[in-house]
Design an enzyme around this catalytic site. Structure first.
Site, PDB file in Angstrom:
ATOM      1  N   ASP A   7       0.848  -1.578   0.057  1.00 49.68           N
ATOM      2  CA  ASP A   7       0.057  -0.273   0.176  1.00 49.68           C
ATOM      3  C   ASP A   7       1.231   1.148   0.063  1.00 49.68           C
ATOM      4  OD1 ASP A   7       0.936   0.139   2.596  1.00 49.68           O
ATOM      5  OD2 ASP A   7      -0.827   0.294   3.582  1.00 49.68           O
ATOM      6  N   CYS A  64       3.714  -3.346   4.162  1.00 47.72           N
ATOM      7  CA  CYS A  64       2.823  -1.584   4.181  1.00 47.72           C
ATOM      8  C   CYS A  64       3.378  -0.790   5.452  1.00 47.72           C
ATOM      9  CB  CYS A  64       1.488  -1.929   4.825  1.00 47.72           C
ATOM     10  SG  CYS A  64       1.277  -3.548   6.005  1.00 47.72           S
ATOM     11  N   THR A  66       3.539  -0.901   8.679  1.00 49.73           N
ATOM     12  CA  THR A  66       3.748  -2.091   9.690  1.00 49.73           C
ATOM     13  C   THR A  66       3.906  -3.195   9.524  1.00 49.73           C
ATOM     14  OG1 THR A  66       0.588  -2.670  10.583  1.00 49.73           O
ATOM     15  CG2 THR A  66       2.797  -0.553  11.568  1.00 49.73           C
ATOM     16  N   HIS A  97      12.517 -23.445   9.459  1.00 48.19           N
ATOM     17  CA  HIS A  97      11.404 -24.728  10.166  1.00 48.19           C
ATOM     18  C   HIS A  97       9.199 -24.472   9.555  1.00 48.19           C
ATOM     19  CE1 HIS A  97      13.800 -24.384  13.850  1.00 48.19           C
ATOM     20  NE2 HIS A  97      14.627 -24.660  13.724  1.00 48.19           N
ATOM     21  N   HIS A 133       9.743 -30.599  11.236  1.00 43.77           N
ATOM     22  CA  HIS A 133       8.496 -29.527  10.826  1.00 43.77           C
ATOM     23  C   HIS A 133       7.648 -29.398  10.014  1.00 43.77           C
ATOM     24  CE1 HIS A 133      11.652 -27.613  13.477  1.00 43.77           C
ATOM     25  NE2 HIS A 133      12.777 -27.471  12.669  1.00 43.77           N
TER      26      HIS A 133
HETATM   27  C1  RB5 Z   1      -1.538   2.864   6.459  1.00 43.85           C
HETATM   28  O1  RB5 Z   1      -1.632   4.067   6.730  1.00 43.85           O
HETATM   29  C2  RB5 Z   1      -1.003   1.907   7.969  1.00 43.85           C
HETATM   30  O2  RB5 Z   1      -2.257   1.659   7.985  1.00 43.85           O
HETATM   31  C3  RB5 Z   1      -1.188   0.925   6.367  1.00 43.85           C
HETATM   32  O3  RB5 Z   1       0.193   0.979   5.755  1.00 43.85           O
HETATM   33  C4  RB5 Z   1      -0.542  -1.096   7.273  1.00 43.85           C
HETATM   34  O4  RB5 Z   1      -0.181  -0.171   7.961  1.00 43.85           O
HETATM   35  C5  RB5 Z   1      -2.146  -1.574   8.045  1.00 43.85           C
HETATM   36  O5  RB5 Z   1      -1.347  -2.424   8.877  1.00 43.85           O
END
Ligand code: RB5
Length: 147
Positions: A7, A64, A66, A97, A133
């Protein structure tokens, strides 16, 4: 062949990793997004995850803010074992694993240098193939049928 998607929050890091894959001579397809404008991670992550799940792509890397949203998305698709990773040890162990077939990175969490190391290690590490595993992976994937 590696499936990529991001994203807006992972867009810049995705471009950095595309440069790394170019340096490594590895082929990839970018399933979007194609601009840094705000968008929803589910759409793009699901496209790349489905391409890995159906066997068209061997592995996938998602980005993304996080890595969490992309990780949730990918793991909703049957056949996907996506690891959310921000350290080198997890990168290696998720392959050795867990035979992870997708990697999720947070563009607002890891710097470019660490992300390049993680991707290098993750792509270079093979599944150990140990019976214990393999058994655990079968148990894990069976949850797709039993809930
Ligand atoms: C976008 O602001 C953010 O929420 C997205 O990139 C991501 O971190 C969601 O998990």
């Amino acid at each position: 062949m590696i499936a990529l998607a991001s994203d807006h929050g992972g867009f810049a890091l995705k471009n950095e990793i595309k440069s790394l894959l170019d340096e490594m001579g590895l082929a990839y397809k970018d399933f979007g997004t194609d601009t840094p404008d705000s968008c929803d991670y589910v759409e793009f992550g699901a496209k790349a995850a489905r391409a890995v799940a159906c066997g068209e792509f061997g592995k996938g890397i998602l980005f993304c803010g996080t890595g969490a949203g992309m990780n949730y998305t990918a793991n909703k698709i049957d056949g996907i074992r996506c690891v959310l990773c921000s350290d080198c040890f997890t990168a290696a162990m998720s392959r050795e694993h867990n035979d992870a077939n997708m990697l999720a990175l947070g563009g607002r969490v890891v710097g470019v240098g660490l992300a390049r190391m993680i991707v290098n290690i993750w792509l270079d590490t093979r599944f150990s193939g140990d019976e214990r595993h393999k058994r655990r992976i079968v148990e894990l994937m069976n949850l797709e049928k039993t809930g």
